[in-house]
Motif scaffolding. Structure first.
Motif, PDB file in Angstrom:
ATOM      1  N   MET A  77       0.840  -1.209   0.000  1.00 48.26           N
ATOM      2  CA  MET A  77       0.000   0.000   0.000  1.00 48.26           C
ATOM      3  C   MET A  77       0.872   1.255   0.000  1.00 48.26           C
ATOM      4  SD  MET A  77      -3.127  -0.882  -0.306  1.00 48.26           S
ATOM      5  CE  MET A  77      -3.896   0.678   0.039  1.00 48.26           C
ATOM      6  N   LEU A  78       1.939   1.253   0.783  1.00 45.94           N
ATOM      7  CA  LEU A  78       2.848   2.409   0.781  1.00 45.94           C
ATOM      8  C   LEU A  78       3.497   2.575  -0.591  1.00 45.94           C
ATOM      9  CD1 LEU A  78       4.612   2.252   4.255  1.00 45.94           C
ATOM     10  CD2 LEU A  78       3.236   4.137   3.350  1.00 45.94           C
ATOM     11  N   ALA A  79       3.907   1.485  -1.204  1.00 43.74           N
ATOM     12  CA  ALA A  79       4.508   1.567  -2.538  1.00 43.74           C
ATOM     13  C   ALA A  79       3.513   2.158  -3.533  1.00 43.74           C
ATOM     14  CB  ALA A  79       4.980   0.186  -2.996  1.00 43.74           C
ATOM     15  N   GLU A  80       2.275   1.736  -3.464  1.00 42.56           N
ATOM     16  CA  GLU A  80       1.247   2.272  -4.361  1.00 42.56           C
ATOM     17  C   GLU A  80       0.988   3.746  -4.065  1.00 42.56           C
ATOM     18  OE1 GLU A  80      -1.746   2.461  -7.347  1.00 42.56           O
ATOM     19  OE2 GLU A  80       0.052   1.265  -7.024  1.00 42.56           O
ATOM     20  N   ARG A  81       0.958   4.115  -2.792  1.00 42.09           N
ATOM     21  CA  ARG A  81       0.755   5.521  -2.434  1.00 42.09           C
ATOM     22  C   ARG A  81       1.874   6.375  -3.014  1.00 42.09           C
ATOM     23  NH1 ARG A  81       1.205   9.931   0.774  1.00 42.09           N
ATOM     24  NH2 ARG A  81      -0.644  10.644   1.902  1.00 42.09           N
ATOM     25  N   PHE A  82       3.116   5.926  -2.894  1.00 41.05           N
ATOM     26  CA  PHE A  82       4.236   6.690  -3.432  1.00 41.05           C
ATOM     27  C   PHE A  82       4.210   6.722  -4.964  1.00 41.05           C
ATOM     28  CE2 PHE A  82       6.367   5.912   0.792  1.00 41.05           C
ATOM     29  CZ  PHE A  82       6.292   7.239   1.195  1.00 41.05           C
ATOM     30  N   ARG A  83       3.729   5.663  -5.595  1.00 39.38           N
ATOM     31  CA  ARG A  83       3.596   5.683  -7.057  1.00 39.38           C
ATOM     32  C   ARG A  83       2.643   6.799  -7.468  1.00 39.38           C
ATOM     33  NH1 ARG A  83       0.369   4.709 -10.882  1.00 39.38           N
ATOM     34  NH2 ARG A  83      -1.272   3.859  -9.582  1.00 39.38           N
ATOM     35  N   GLU A 120       8.342  12.360   3.177  1.00 37.09           N
ATOM     36  CA  GLU A 120       8.978  11.643   2.072  1.00 37.09           C
ATOM     37  C   GLU A 120       8.376  12.081   0.741  1.00 37.09           C
ATOM     38  OE1 GLU A 120      11.328   9.073  -0.240  1.00 37.09           O
ATOM     39  OE2 GLU A 120      11.604  10.076   1.691  1.00 37.09           O
ATOM     40  N   VAL A 121       7.080  12.284   0.703  1.00 37.50           N
ATOM     41  CA  VAL A 121       6.426  12.752  -0.522  1.00 37.50           C
ATOM     42  C   VAL A 121       6.973  14.123  -0.918  1.00 37.50           C
ATOM     43  CG1 VAL A 121       4.226  13.541  -1.498  1.00 37.50           C
ATOM     44  CG2 VAL A 121       4.325  11.386  -0.215  1.00 37.50           C
ATOM     45  N   VAL A 122       7.070  15.035   0.037  1.00 35.38           N
ATOM     46  CA  VAL A 122       7.582  16.375  -0.249  1.00 35.38           C
ATOM     47  C   VAL A 122       9.025  16.290  -0.761  1.00 35.38           C
ATOM     48  CG1 VAL A 122       8.230  18.586   0.804  1.00 35.38           C
ATOM     49  CG2 VAL A 122       6.008  17.557   1.318  1.00 35.38           C
ATOM     50  N   ARG A 123       9.830  15.425  -0.149  1.00 31.06           N
ATOM     51  CA  ARG A 123      11.206  15.237  -0.604  1.00 31.06           C
ATOM     52  C   ARG A 123      11.218  14.764  -2.054  1.00 31.06           C
ATOM     53  NH1 ARG A 123      14.668  11.773  -1.892  1.00 31.06           N
ATOM     54  NH2 ARG A 123      13.373   9.959  -1.487  1.00 31.06           N
ATOM     55  N   GLN A 124      10.378  13.783  -2.360  1.00 31.77           N
ATOM     56  CA  GLN A 124      10.312  13.273  -3.731  1.00 31.77           C
ATOM     57  C   GLN A 124       9.835  14.349  -4.702  1.00 31.77           C
ATOM     58  OE1 GLN A 124       7.974   9.670  -3.821  1.00 31.77           O
ATOM     59  NE2 GLN A 124       9.378   8.591  -2.448  1.00 31.77           N
ATOM     60  N   HIS A 125       8.853  15.147  -4.283  1.00 34.72           N
ATOM     61  CA  HIS A 125       8.346  16.210  -5.155  1.00 34.72           C
ATOM     62  C   HIS A 125       9.441  17.240  -5.429  1.00 34.72           C
ATOM     63  CE1 HIS A 125       3.763  15.513  -4.377  1.00 34.72           C
ATOM     64  NE2 HIS A 125       4.385  14.458  -4.870  1.00 34.72           N
ATOM     65  N   GLY A 126      10.242  17.540  -4.425  1.00 33.32           N
ATOM     66  CA  GLY A 126      11.360  18.447  -4.629  1.00 33.32           C
ATOM     67  C   GLY A 126      12.357  17.894  -5.632  1.00 33.32           C
ATOM     68  N   GLU A 127      12.640  16.597  -5.547  1.00 35.55           N
ATOM     69  CA  GLU A 127      13.553  15.959  -6.496  1.00 35.55           C
ATOM     70  C   GLU A 127      12.975  16.008  -7.910  1.00 35.55           C
ATOM     71  OE1 GLU A 127      14.343  11.942  -5.332  1.00 35.55           O
ATOM     72  OE2 GLU A 127      15.825  12.537  -3.821  1.00 35.55           O
ATOM     73  N   GLU A 140       3.258  10.744  -9.361  1.00 35.45           N
ATOM     74  CA  GLU A 140       2.490  11.326 -10.473  1.00 35.45           C
ATOM     75  C   GLU A 140       2.040  12.747 -10.109  1.00 35.45           C
ATOM     76  OE1 GLU A 140      -0.583   8.931 -12.276  1.00 35.45           O
ATOM     77  OE2 GLU A 140       0.498   7.083 -11.755  1.00 35.45           O
ATOM     78  N   VAL A 141       1.613  12.927  -8.865  1.00 35.88           N
ATOM     79  CA  VAL A 141       1.236  14.263  -8.395  1.00 35.88           C
ATOM     80  C   VAL A 141       2.453  15.185  -8.485  1.00 35.88           C
ATOM     81  CG1 VAL A 141       0.544  15.614  -6.361  1.00 35.88           C
ATOM     82  CG2 VAL A 141      -0.642  13.469  -6.904  1.00 35.88           C
ATOM     83  N   GLY A 142       3.607  14.691  -8.082  1.00 34.84           N
ATOM     84  CA  GLY A 142       4.829  15.492  -8.140  1.00 34.84           C
ATOM     85  C   GLY A 142       5.165  15.936  -9.542  1.00 34.84           C
ATOM     86  N   VAL A 143       4.964  15.056 -10.516  1.00 33.40           N
ATOM     87  CA  VAL A 143       5.214  15.417 -11.911  1.00 33.40           C
ATOM     88  C   VAL A 143       4.250  16.522 -12.338  1.00 33.40           C
ATOM     89  CG1 VAL A 143       5.092  14.585 -14.304  1.00 33.40           C
ATOM     90  CG2 VAL A 143       6.227  13.195 -12.544  1.00 33.40           C
ATOM     91  N   LEU A 144       2.972  16.370 -12.008  1.00 26.78           N
ATOM     92  CA  LEU A 144       1.994  17.406 -12.354  1.00 26.78           C
ATOM     93  C   LEU A 144       2.332  18.736 -11.696  1.00 26.78           C
ATOM     94  CD1 LEU A 144      -1.351  15.399 -12.237  1.00 26.78           C
ATOM     95  CD2 LEU A 144      -0.244  16.398 -14.256  1.00 26.78           C
ATOM     96  N   LYS A 145       2.733  18.689 -10.426  1.00 30.08           N
ATOM     97  CA  LYS A 145       3.119  19.927  -9.744  1.00 30.08           C
ATOM     98  C   LYS A 145       4.316  20.566 -10.431  1.00 30.08           C
ATOM     99  CE  LYS A 145       1.514  19.196  -5.004  1.00 30.08           C
ATOM    100  NZ  LYS A 145       1.982  19.055  -3.604  1.00 30.08           N
ATOM    101  N   ALA A 146       5.280  19.756 -10.837  1.00 31.37           N
ATOM    102  CA  ALA A 146       6.468  20.297 -11.502  1.00 31.37           C
ATOM    103  C   ALA A 146       6.102  20.903 -12.849  1.00 31.37           C
ATOM    104  CB  ALA A 146       7.521  19.203 -11.658  1.00 31.37           C
ATOM    105  N   VAL A 147       5.274  20.213 -13.615  1.00 30.92           N
ATOM    106  CA  VAL A 147       4.866  20.701 -14.934  1.00 30.92           C
ATOM    107  C   VAL A 147       4.154  22.049 -14.803  1.00 30.92           C
ATOM    108  CG1 VAL A 147       3.244  20.263 -16.832  1.00 30.92           C
ATOM    109  CG2 VAL A 147       4.785  18.450 -16.052  1.00 30.92           C
ATOM    110  N   HIS A 148       3.318  22.178 -13.783  1.00 28.36           N
ATOM    111  CA  HIS A 148       2.528  23.398 -13.589  1.00 28.36           C
ATOM    112  C   HIS A 148       3.208  24.388 -12.636  1.00 28.36           C
ATOM    113  CE1 HIS A 148      -0.814  21.922 -15.965  1.00 28.36           C
ATOM    114  NE2 HIS A 148      -0.639  20.751 -15.376  1.00 28.36           N
ATOM    115  N   ARG A 149       4.458  24.070 -12.278  1.00 27.77           N
ATOM    116  CA  ARG A 149       5.261  24.930 -11.409  1.00 27.77           C
ATOM    117  C   ARG A 149       4.542  25.263 -10.098  1.00 27.77           C
ATOM    118  NH1 ARG A 149       9.632  26.287 -14.501  1.00 27.77           N
ATOM    119  NH2 ARG A 149       9.303  26.444 -16.725  1.00 27.77           N
TER     120      ARG A 149
END
Length: 107
Positions: free
Chosen positions: A33-39, A92-99, A43-52
């Motif tokens: 479940m954690l692996a799926e949540r991070f997956r 961890e999500v915020v860290r990944q989104h920053g990356e 995707e959210v992180g990519v969208l946030k990056a695309v839309h700055r």
């Protein structure tokens, strides 16, 4: 998964083995479940990056923490423990989104 064995001369009730197998299954489900949540959050992180968009949405995080504390309390789980756990996941999500954002800026 290796079968547990009791120390020589110690009889372990079958109920204990049954409960331990249940715990092992629950632990495996938690990991998946954690692996799926991070997956999904990647995707959210990519969208946030695309839309700055910023990697952190403080109002959403706080709403989620409050909701999960209530759920934990109703489920008989210590709400402070649940909050600590979800805040660790969120960090961890915020860290990944920053990356992800940094990778997109570099490409």
């Amino acid at each position: 998964m290796p079968q547990e064995t009791a120390p020589a001369g110690d009889a372990v009730p079958e109920d204990l083995w049954r409960l331990r197998r249940s715990i092992d299954n629950i632990d495996a489900a938690l990991v998946h479940m954690l692996a799926e949540r991070f997956r999904v959050t990647r995707e959210v992180g990519v969208l946030k990056a695309v839309h700055r968009l910023p990697p952190v949405d403080v109002s959403r995080e706080e709403a989620q923490v409050a909701k999960l504390r209530g759920m934990a309390d109703r489920a008989g789980l210590d709400a402070d423990f649940a909050e600590d756990f979800i805040r660790r996941v969120m960090a961890e999500v915020v860290r990944q989104h920053g990356e992800i954002a940094a990778e997109r800026r570099g490409s």
